[in-house]
Each structure stands twice: as C-alpha cells, then as structure tokens.
Design a protein around this motif. Structure first.
Motif, short mmCIF file in Angstrom:
data_model
loop_
_atom_site.label_atom_id
_atom_site.label_comp_id
_atom_site.label_asym_id
_atom_site.label_seq_id
_atom_site.Cartn_x
_atom_site.Cartn_y
_atom_site.Cartn_z
N ILE A 271 -0.69 4.92 -17.64
CA ILE A 271 -2.04 4.79 -17.06
C ILE A 271 -2.75 3.58 -17.66
O ILE A 271 -3.26 2.72 -16.94
CB ILE A 271 -2.87 6.07 -17.30
N GLY B 159 -3.45 4.84 -26.81
CA GLY B 159 -4.39 5.81 -27.37
C GLY B 159 -4.47 5.85 -28.89
O GLY B 159 -5.54 6.05 -29.45
N LEU C 244 6.80 7.34 -21.92
CA LEU C 244 6.79 7.27 -20.45
C LEU C 244 5.38 7.06 -19.88
O LEU C 244 5.19 7.12 -18.68
CB LEU C 244 7.35 8.59 -19.89
N GLU D 109 -8.41 -0.33 -6.12
CA GLU D 109 -8.03 0.19 -4.80
C GLU D 109 -8.64 -0.64 -3.68
O GLU D 109 -7.98 -0.98 -2.70
CB GLU D 109 -8.56 1.62 -4.65
N MET E 222 -19.48 -0.25 -5.90
CA MET E 222 -18.55 0.86 -5.61
C MET E 222 -18.85 1.55 -4.28
O MET E 222 -18.57 2.73 -4.10
CB MET E 222 -18.58 1.93 -6.73
N VAL F 242 -10.64 1.63 -11.55
CA VAL F 242 -9.59 2.15 -10.66
C VAL F 242 -10.01 2.00 -9.20
O VAL F 242 -9.23 1.53 -8.35
CB VAL F 242 -9.28 3.62 -11.00
N LEU F 243 -11.25 2.36 -8.89
CA LEU F 243 -11.69 2.23 -7.49
C LEU F 243 -11.76 0.76 -7.07
O LEU F 243 -11.37 0.41 -5.95
CB LEU F 243 -13.06 2.90 -7.29
N GLU G 170 -17.47 1.80 -1.24
CA GLU G 170 -16.18 1.46 -0.65
C GLU G 170 -16.21 1.36 0.88
O GLU G 170 -15.71 0.38 1.44
CB GLU G 170 -15.15 2.53 -1.07
N PHE H 35 -16.90 2.26 -16.30
CA PHE H 35 -15.82 2.81 -17.11
C PHE H 35 -14.53 2.82 -16.28
O PHE H 35 -14.46 2.16 -15.24
CB PHE H 35 -16.22 4.20 -17.62
N LEU H 36 -13.55 3.58 -16.72
CA LEU H 36 -12.27 3.55 -16.00
C LEU H 36 -12.37 3.91 -14.52
O LEU H 36 -11.70 3.27 -13.70
CB LEU H 36 -11.27 4.50 -16.69
N PRO H 37 -13.15 4.92 -14.13
CA PRO H 37 -13.17 5.25 -12.70
C PRO H 37 -13.56 4.05 -11.83
O PRO H 37 -12.98 3.85 -10.76
CB PRO H 37 -14.22 6.37 -12.60
N GLU H 38 -14.52 3.25 -12.29
CA GLU H 38 -14.93 2.08 -11.50
C GLU H 38 -13.81 1.05 -11.44
O GLU H 38 -13.59 0.43 -10.39
CB GLU H 38 -16.20 1.45 -12.11
N ILE I 125 -3.81 -0.20 -15.92
CA ILE I 125 -5.19 -0.71 -15.85
C ILE I 125 -5.26 -2.10 -16.50
O ILE I 125 -5.92 -3.00 -15.98
CB ILE I 125 -6.17 0.30 -16.47
#
Lengths: 422, 219
Positions: B109, B185, B106, B70, B17, B66-67, B19, B61-64, B113
C-alpha cells in the motif's frame, strides 16, 4: 467477570492473584506494587524456541512447550494466549483461508503469516450487506474468503421463507455444491475444535502455573473491519468520498453486531480484557475531521457497549496516534487499557493518565537491532516519564515482541522493568 | 499558469476532491470540445501540485492522495490515446526511481502511494513489485540505471532484507551509482543506520522531497 481456568493452588494461587491484581489496579487507575510486564509474542516464539515458523503454526505440542518455556523464563505479570495466536495452521488449511499467506501457503517455512490486502467486497455491494448481513456473509463473503464455503453461493435467501415456501425453499441444501461445502465446513470446524482445545489447555496450564491471561478475547473496530476485511485499504479510502452515506450506515450497523459478537465470545471464553488491534486510526492516515466522522463514533459506541457489559476494551493504537489523544480520551475513567505503538508514551500519559491504563511501547527497531543496554535505557526512560510520575503503565513492546528480537534484548526488557519499577 | 474560467473550474474540482464534477468537465473537454489532451494533463498536474501542497500542510491525507490518483488515472486513460506526440517530444522526466518491497514482505500500500506521488511529481518510476529477491533488484538496476532506489517494507523482517539488499549493491560494485531510500511502517533512523540506506521517509511527500534533492531539482 472472572476468568475460567483451573484455579491455581497454594503459592501459585498467591502469585496468580498478585499478578492479576496488578493488571486490575492499572485498569482502575491505582498504581500497583510494581510495574506489570506483559509477555506478548507471535513468531518470536519460533526464534526463541529454535523451531520454524511452520512448526509454530502446525505443531501444537512444540508450540505449547516453547510458550511455557518463555513463560517460566520471563515470569510476566500477564501473558497473551500464546498457542491461540500462533498455532492456527491446520485450521487455516482446513477452512481454505484465502486472506492470509502462511508458511507452506505462499511464504517460506520460516516466515510469519501475512495478510493480503484485497477488495473482498465490491463497492456496489454496500446495499446487499446492509439489507441482509447474514445473507451477504453466507452467499457472497464466505465463499470469497475461505474455500470450504465455496458452494454456499447456492444457498437460499432466508428472509421471506415461510410456510410451504419454507419447505420448498430448503431445496438448495440437496445441491451437490452445497452438500460438499457443508461437509468441508464441518471438517474444518472439527479441526478448529482441536486447535481451540490445545489453545485453551495452554491457557489453563499458564493459569495453573500462576500466570493470568491478557488479551484472551479479540475484537476489531468497525472502520478497520470494513477497510481491512471487506473493501481493502484503497477501496475504503475512495468510499469516504464516493459512498459516504452507505459507508456511515454500514459502520453504524457493524458497530452494533461487532459489539454483540464481542460480548458473546468474551463471555463464552470467560475473558474480560478484549484486545482490539487498531490499524486505520493513526495521525498520518486520515484527517482529524475524517477521524471524527468515520472512525471514532462507531468505535466509541462499541467500546461503551463493551464497558456496559463488564468488559475491558484494550485497543492497540498502532503507529503514531498523538493527534488523536484528545478525542480518544472521551471514555469513562478506569475502564480501558490503551496500548500504544509509536505514540509518545509521555504525551499519552499527560493527556490520558487520569482516564485509562497504558500499555507499551518499547520500539520494534530498537528491540530488533539494538543492544541490551539500549533496551535497558529505553525501559528506564518509560519508567521515568510515566511510571515514576504515577502512570498506570503495563510494560510491553510496541506490538508485542518483534519476530527477530534477540533473546538477550527481551531479557533486558524484563530485567530493566524489575530493576527500575519494582 | 494562465487559465480560462472552465480550466480553473477543472483544477478546482480536482484539487477539492469533487470527482463527478471534475470528470464531467475533463471528459467534455477531451471528447466533445477538442481541447488539446496535453493541455488537460497540464491542468491535472497543476491540480496535483495543489493536492501535494495540501498534503504537506496537513490538510490532506492518504484518502485524498488515493482519490486524486484515481481521478488522474481516469482522465489519463481518456487523454493519452488522443495525444499525437512526435518522437522526442515526451515531457522530460526529472530522474529515474526504481522501487520495490524487499524479499519476505508482501505489503504494497505504502509503496504504491509513493510510486504515484513520484510519478505525478515528474519522476520516471519503475515499480518491481513485492517480495523482490536481492538478485532481481540487481538485475533490474543494471537494466534500468535509476538515480534512486526505493526499498519498501512493513514487517520487522524487512530490516534484515533491506540490509542484505543494500549489502548486495555494495558487493555488486553499484552502491555509488544511485541513492537508496527506505520506507515503511516500522522504519526510523535506527533502521536506516542498521541497513546502510542513505535516507528514510515517513510518507510519500518525504520520498518526493528526497528524490528532488538527490536529482538536483529545487524543492
């Protein structure tokens, strides 16, 4: 702090006091005479009352009547402010609220409102927000999220105005854009006054009938505040890496202003139990290290501020937060209610039973698709694993009654609570 | 995969990560050093395998995710125009997945992913958006002929929308042509049984693993 409402009289006062005492006992970690059951519902009330979701949001009288009918049928030990959490349609329209789609505004008449996850604050705006939060709200954020505020972009920057510069500095208020915006905001505020008037009247009527309010006040955790309402879910996740220091600074600042605002609004409304829906804490959403760096410290500081002010924080820990239990245990005993959605309640009781009261958590999938006997068994399981072992549990669905729940399943939940735990 | 020191550094920065460092090396390779863009994308895939593994192991987790997505998008946007592909030379995809959020809901997210994770794991994915009517699913399936259909939904109203959508696949005589996975969820085994889906997943890695199993790819 005591709640303000029309003081119930005679037998209803006894019933009110008994119910309220059950909640207070749970908070103080003393098991009450029976397991309290809470009635919390939003769009389920439309199904229950045979009205549309749109009517529930727009028709104050119909909504109040349905809410009262549910109250009288289920006789809960505490109730959510059922009109306040549903009948906001006219207010949303008047303010031109852009972050939600609701019946008649993006979704059908029989659908619940839905939040639009978007980037409402750009990554490069952290410094603006940190330097002057109020200025950032007025000129940037408010026009983005509600059309009534469009025109506020032209307001002056207030810090620095002084003496004759102050006199000249108010000229923007004469601009047509600002004047039009002010008129719209005043009209919207009048509609909100009407809405809150109806909501408060219902709360008072519920009290007069012997039913105390729970989650009458609402707050948000600092992390969720920025993730949900400013940066958007994915924007926030990227910020953990790209803007770590600014994000930490804003989380800390938000913790302070959210605490102040929560205390002020709770005091103004006379409510002492503060519901805090928690969206981004679950096990699956971030690592333990990220949770302990970004999520927990500003939230804990906020809860401590609320506790010091005599309030009872009631976070609703959404999804599964099992891995967080040891960390979120770090609060003074007997001061909070932890409401869990999918976290195993037996495990929560083992870790937190001597620290916080518990609320929840009959499964939404069971309530919506299961049979009454299955709901009965689920309540019995919670009684056996938590209440019968001395747990201070307030029974509720995982996040209130899901919108599609058959009425007989709600009856089964309330009946089972009385059958197995007083 | 054999890698020189610089290639190893790119993979490591991506997987860790880092970047700025990763993009600096990738840009230099592509724009200054004339490295084959297909080679750079292969290195990215190696890094993404490491990211996926760390996710499965509970380190990421999710943040990794997502990055990582990107970083991959940024490098892909530079690399792809530089690729001179002869017809028929595109990398073979493992299988086709059609994915969308069911009608009335709607939220996107989680769906986004899952789409990303399937894509970087070699599946061809068509994302048909949110609040997708039953008829649109049917039309899209007829045109795209997927191996797997993914139904996403966050609200409890999605239980009925999913059930209705899957029933419509039956009625259209196409239910046997593909597998159906659901996620979101509130989704659990109770909801899977209620809707008639083949399986449910609680995260993006489970979605990848289901698709691998169904398309006969070794997990």
């Amino acid at each position: 702090m005591t709640t303000i409402h029309d003081v119930p009289q005679g037998e209803t006062k006894l019933a009110y006091d008994a119910r309220r005492q059950r909640i207070l006992d749970c908070i103080a970690l003393k098991q009450p005479d029976r397991m309290p059951v809470v009635l919390y519902a939003t769009f389920w009330l439309a199904k229950y009352g045979g009205i549309t979701c749109k009517e529930l949001m727009y028709d104050y009288e119909k909504t109040a009547a349905v809410a009262t009918r549910a109250l009288e049928e289920f006789e809960p030990d505490a109730v959510a402010p059922l009109v306040q959490i549903t009948a906001a349609g006219r207010s949303l329209e008047a303010i031109g609220f852009k972050q939600l789609q609701w019946p008649g505004h993006g979704v059908g008449d029989n659908q619940p409102f839905q939040y639009l996850d978007r980037e409402y604050m750009k990554a490069e705006e952290y410094d603006d927000f940190l330097f002057d939060p109020t200025g950032y709200y007025l000129r940037t954020y408010l026009p983005r999220v509600a059309s009534a505020f469009e025109g506020f972009e032209d307001l002056p920057s207030f810090p620095g105005l002084h003496y004759f510069r102050l006199v000249a500095g108010i000229r923007p208020f004469a601009k047509p854009s600002v004047k039009a915006a002010l008129q719209k905001v005043i009209a919207a505020a009048e509609e909100v006054e009407t809405f809150i008037g109806h909501a408060t009247a219902w709360n008072r009527d519920a009290a007069a009938r012997g039913y105390p309010l729970i989650n009458g006040a609402v707050a948000v955790s600092p992390y969720d505040f920025i993730a949900d309402y400013f940066r958007g879910a994915t924007g926030m996740m990227k910020d953990l890496f790209r803007h770590k220091d600014r994000l930490l600074a804003l989380l800390d600042k938000a913790s302070d202003f959210l605490t102040r605002q929560t205390i002020a609004t709770a005091r103004a409304s006379g409510q002492d139990i503060v519901q805090i829906p928690i969206h981004w804490a679950p096990d699956a959403f971030m690592s333990g290290k990220q949770f302990e760096t970004f999520w927990w410290p500003p939230f804990r500081k906020m809860m401590m501020g609320m506790i010091d002010a005599g309030l009872v924080p009631m976070p609703l820990w959404e999804a599964d937060c099992t891995k967080r239990l040891e960390i979120i245990r770090d609060v003074p005993a007997g001061k909070c209610i932890y409401w869990f959605e999918r976290t195993d309640m037996g495990r929560a009781f083992e870790v937190l039973g001597d620290t916080v009261a518990l609320r929840g958590n009959i499964s939404p999938s069971l309530l919506t698709t299961g049979r009454p006997d299955e709901v009965d068994a689920a309540v019995k399981h919670l009684v056996d694993t938590v209440w019968a072992k001395g747990g201070n549990l307030m029974l509720d669905a995982a996040f209130g009654i899901p919108d599609e729940t058959p009425v007989e399943n709600v009856r089964a939940m309330f009946d089972a609570a009385r059958r197995y735990a007083g | 995969m054999e890698m020189n020191a610089r290639e190893e550094a790119l993979v490591k920065h991506l997987a860790d990560m880092e970047e700025d460092e990763a993009l600096e090396i990738a840009k230099a390779m592509l724009l200054e050093e004339g490295v084959d863009p297909l080679r750079v994308l292969e290195l990215c895939r190696t890094a993404m395998d490491m990211v996926g593994k760390r996710f499965e192991e509970g380190e990421y987790f999710l943040p990794e995710l997502v990055l990582a997505g990107e970083m991959l998008d940024t490098i892909g946007a530079i690399a792809k125009p530089l690729i001179k592909t002869a017809p028929g030379e595109e990398a073979k995809k493992l299988g086709k997945v059609l994915i969308g959020t069911v009608h009335g809901d709607l939220h996107d997210i989680g769906k986004n992913i899952v789409t990303f994770m399937l894509d970087i794991n070699g599946f061809e994915v068509k994302d048909i958006g949110v609040d997708v009517p039953v008829a649109t699913f049917i039309d899209e399936i007829r045109a795209y002929r997927p191996d797997v259909v993914g139904l996403s939904g966050f609200l409890t109203l999605a239980f009925d929308s999913m059930k209705e959508t899957i029933a419509a696949f039956e009625a259209a005589g196409m239910r046997q042509d593909f597998k159906v996975m659901i996620g979101g969820g509130q989704i659990d085994e109770t909801v899977r049984a209620y809707t008639g889906a083949d399986a449910f997943g609680v995260n993006a890695v489970e979605a990848v693993s289901l698709c691998r199993t169904w398309t006969g790819v070794a997990a």
